[in-house]
Design a protein around this motif. Structure first.
Motif, short mmCIF file in Angstrom:
data_model
loop_
_atom_site.label_atom_id
_atom_site.label_comp_id
_atom_site.label_asym_id
_atom_site.label_seq_id
_atom_site.Cartn_x
_atom_site.Cartn_y
_atom_site.Cartn_z
N CYS A 10 0.90 -1.27 -0.03
CA CYS A 10 0.02 -0.06 0.00
C CYS A 10 0.87 1.33 0.05
O CYS A 10 0.37 2.25 -0.72
N SER A 68 -4.87 2.93 3.91
CA SER A 68 -5.05 1.63 4.09
C SER A 68 -3.76 0.68 4.41
O SER A 68 -3.87 -0.45 4.94
N LEU A 71 -3.96 0.84 8.00
CA LEU A 71 -5.04 -0.12 8.67
C LEU A 71 -4.22 -1.73 8.63
O LEU A 71 -4.97 -2.41 9.17
N PRO A 78 -9.87 -5.78 7.84
CA PRO A 78 -10.15 -4.37 7.04
C PRO A 78 -9.10 -3.79 6.30
O PRO A 78 -9.34 -3.27 5.24
N GLY A 79 -7.80 -4.21 6.52
CA GLY A 79 -6.66 -3.66 5.92
C GLY A 79 -6.55 -4.63 4.49
O GLY A 79 -6.30 -3.91 3.43
N SER A 82 -9.73 -3.12 2.48
CA SER A 82 -9.72 -1.51 1.86
C SER A 82 -8.96 -1.28 0.69
O SER A 82 -9.46 -0.77 -0.31
#
Length: 106
Positions: A10, A68, A71, A78-79, A82
């Motif tokens: 990310c 992201s 996260l 959730p990461g 995302s």
């Protein structure tokens, strides 16, 4: 380990988006992955304002990738969702913002 790998991916994307946003002082319209390069060169009249708008858009994309990545480090599930959300719904929103900027400065 998977948290670190996801976060690094990310953050690499965030650096890419941020690098593209640094092109705002160019004399040619900032590129977009849609393949409309020739049309954009002909239709964009206020290149500086258009590039500024696109730079803001790309910085928002960069920020979304940084968030992201953070996260991913904190909550892997959730990461993981995302970036998928960003690549589907986010891509639609970016394309819509691009069309709006193109219409505004053409």
């Amino acid at each position: 380990m998977e948290r670190t790998i996801g976060a690094v991916c990310c953050l690499l994307c965030a650096f890419l988006w941020y690098g593209i946003s640094r092109n705002r002082d160019s004399r040619e319209p900032t590129g977009f992955w849609s393949g409309e390069e020739e049309k954009r060169k002909v239709t964009v009249r206020d290149v500086q304002a258009y590039n500024g708008e696109m730079a803001r858009l790309y910085r928002k994309c960069s920020l979304a990738c940084v968030l992201s990545g953070m996260l991913f480090l904190l909550l892997p599930l959730p990461g993981g969702i995302s970036p998928g959300f960003g690549c589907t719904v986010g891509r639609y929103l970016v394309r819509r913002a691009y069309k709006k900027a193109l219409g505004k400065y053409s």
